[in-house]
Design an enzyme around this catalytic site. Sequence first.
Site, mmCIF file in Angstrom:
data_model
loop_
_atom_site.group_PDB
_atom_site.id
_atom_site.type_symbol
_atom_site.label_atom_id
_atom_site.label_comp_id
_atom_site.label_asym_id
_atom_site.label_seq_id
_atom_site.Cartn_x
_atom_site.Cartn_y
_atom_site.Cartn_z
ATOM 1 C CE LYS A 175 14.846 3.596 5.843
ATOM 2 N NZ LYS A 175 14.190 2.620 6.813
ATOM 3 C CG ASP A 200 6.919 2.637 0.396
ATOM 4 O OD1 ASP A 200 7.564 1.866 -0.050
ATOM 5 O OD2 ASP A 200 6.130 2.242 1.497
ATOM 6 C CG ASP A 258 2.640 0.939 7.535
ATOM 7 O OD1 ASP A 258 3.550 0.744 6.677
ATOM 8 O OD2 ASP A 258 2.390 0.100 8.192
ATOM 9 C CG PHE A 271 10.649 3.575 11.114
ATOM 10 C CD1 PHE A 271 10.543 2.650 10.520
ATOM 11 C CD2 PHE A 271 9.310 4.460 11.862
ATOM 12 C CE1 PHE A 271 9.136 2.124 10.062
ATOM 13 C CE2 PHE A 271 8.091 3.828 11.546
ATOM 14 C CZ PHE A 271 8.130 2.783 10.717
ATOM 15 C CE LYS A 330 -3.141 -2.495 3.270
ATOM 16 N NZ LYS A 330 -3.386 -2.414 4.669
ATOM 17 N N GLY A 331 2.195 1.126 0.403
ATOM 18 C CA GLY A 331 3.166 2.309 0.366
ATOM 19 C C GLY A 331 3.168 3.210 -0.481
ATOM 20 C CG ASP A 362 15.441 -0.469 4.811
ATOM 21 O OD1 ASP A 362 16.396 0.202 4.951
ATOM 22 O OD2 ASP A 362 14.741 -1.072 5.459
HETATM 23 P P1 5GP Z 1 13.196 -3.301 1.537
HETATM 24 O O1 5GP Z 1 12.881 -4.476 1.044
HETATM 25 O O2 5GP Z 1 13.711 -2.286 0.424
HETATM 26 O O3 5GP Z 1 14.098 -3.581 2.746
HETATM 27 O O4 5GP Z 1 11.865 -2.571 2.205
HETATM 28 C C1 5GP Z 1 10.961 -1.945 1.471
HETATM 29 C C2 5GP Z 1 9.714 -1.870 2.295
HETATM 30 O O5 5GP Z 1 9.889 -1.906 3.822
HETATM 31 C C3 5GP Z 1 9.127 -0.659 2.034
HETATM 32 O O6 5GP Z 1 8.296 -0.627 0.602
HETATM 33 C C4 5GP Z 1 8.225 -0.347 3.410
HETATM 34 O O7 5GP Z 1 7.021 -0.987 3.122
HETATM 35 C C5 5GP Z 1 9.192 -0.910 4.430
HETATM 36 N N1 5GP Z 1 10.235 -0.062 4.918
HETATM 37 C C6 5GP Z 1 11.326 0.333 4.851
HETATM 38 N N2 5GP Z 1 11.718 1.126 5.489
HETATM 39 C C7 5GP Z 1 10.921 1.691 5.956
HETATM 40 C C8 5GP Z 1 10.903 2.935 6.942
HETATM 41 O O8 5GP Z 1 11.571 3.641 7.095
HETATM 42 N N3 5GP Z 1 9.435 3.302 7.096
HETATM 43 C C9 5GP Z 1 8.228 2.627 6.802
HETATM 44 N N4 5GP Z 1 7.165 2.930 7.485
HETATM 45 N N5 5GP Z 1 8.438 1.476 6.240
HETATM 46 C C10 5GP Z 1 9.777 1.087 5.853
HETATM 47 MG MG MG Z 2 6.109 -1.313 0.959
#
Ligand code: 5GP
Ligand code: MG
Length: 201
Positions: free
Chosen positions: A157, A126, A185, A178, A68-69, A129
């Site tokens: 990030k 969104d 969310d 974060f 949903k992000g 990370d």
């Molecule tokens: P990744 O797979 O790149 O580690 O993370 C992607 C997903 O993790 C994002 O789409 C999000 O849903 C969640 N996420 C990663 N970092 C954050 C953050 O700082 N805040 C929030 N709310 N969600 C995050």
């Molecule tokens: Mg996400």
Amino acid sequence: MNSRVILASLIAFQATSYCMEDKSDLTLEDFKPLFLREHITARVTGLGARISNDYVRHDRLTIVAIMKGAFPFAADLMRKIEKVPVVFEYIQTSSYGQNGTEPGKLTIVGLDKLNLEGQHVLLVDDIFDTGETISKVLAQIRAKKPASVRSAVLLLKNKPRSVKEVPEYVAFQIEDQFVIGNGLDYKEKFRELPDIWVKKD
Ligand code: 5GP
Ligand code: MG
């Protein structure tokens, strides 16, 4: 003081009183504004114009948004891609790990039924990370033989990561902190906030 900062502080006050009953949870008082709406709009407008120019010679661009992000970011971005027709698709991902179950296990829903063969695809999320989500979704999209595939994120990030491929389109680079708001969310809360907030140290 900027009117949005005043409004943001009012929202923080309201949200604090609203979340009072669960003291173990974070409230908006645990966050501070990072990017205000005007700043986000300016960056997304610039990114949309860039994407528009990059795809102007193609007959269409297929956006695949990760719910949903990415919902508010994808909606803002697609309205700024003015030189090429956009087809909008969405998928949903969720990863188990926060609850202590099988870290890194990513579930992707809705991709099976998408026919992306021969399409120019832009995957929109969104935040980047660890990069695991985008990397795994990109691999599945590539298996569907699109004409091309790139990715766009609102936030990236700055941190060391094992995933080598980073999104071609990034609105903001941030520290490894974060963040919430504008789709992001904390336990399904705060997605509706127009600004992006960062957790206080
Ligand atoms: P990744 O797979 O790149 O580690 O993370 C992607 C997903 O993790 C994002 O789409 C999000 O849903 C969640 N996420 C990663 N970092 C954050 C953050 O700082 N805040 C929030 N709310 N969600 C995050
Ligand atoms: Mg996400």
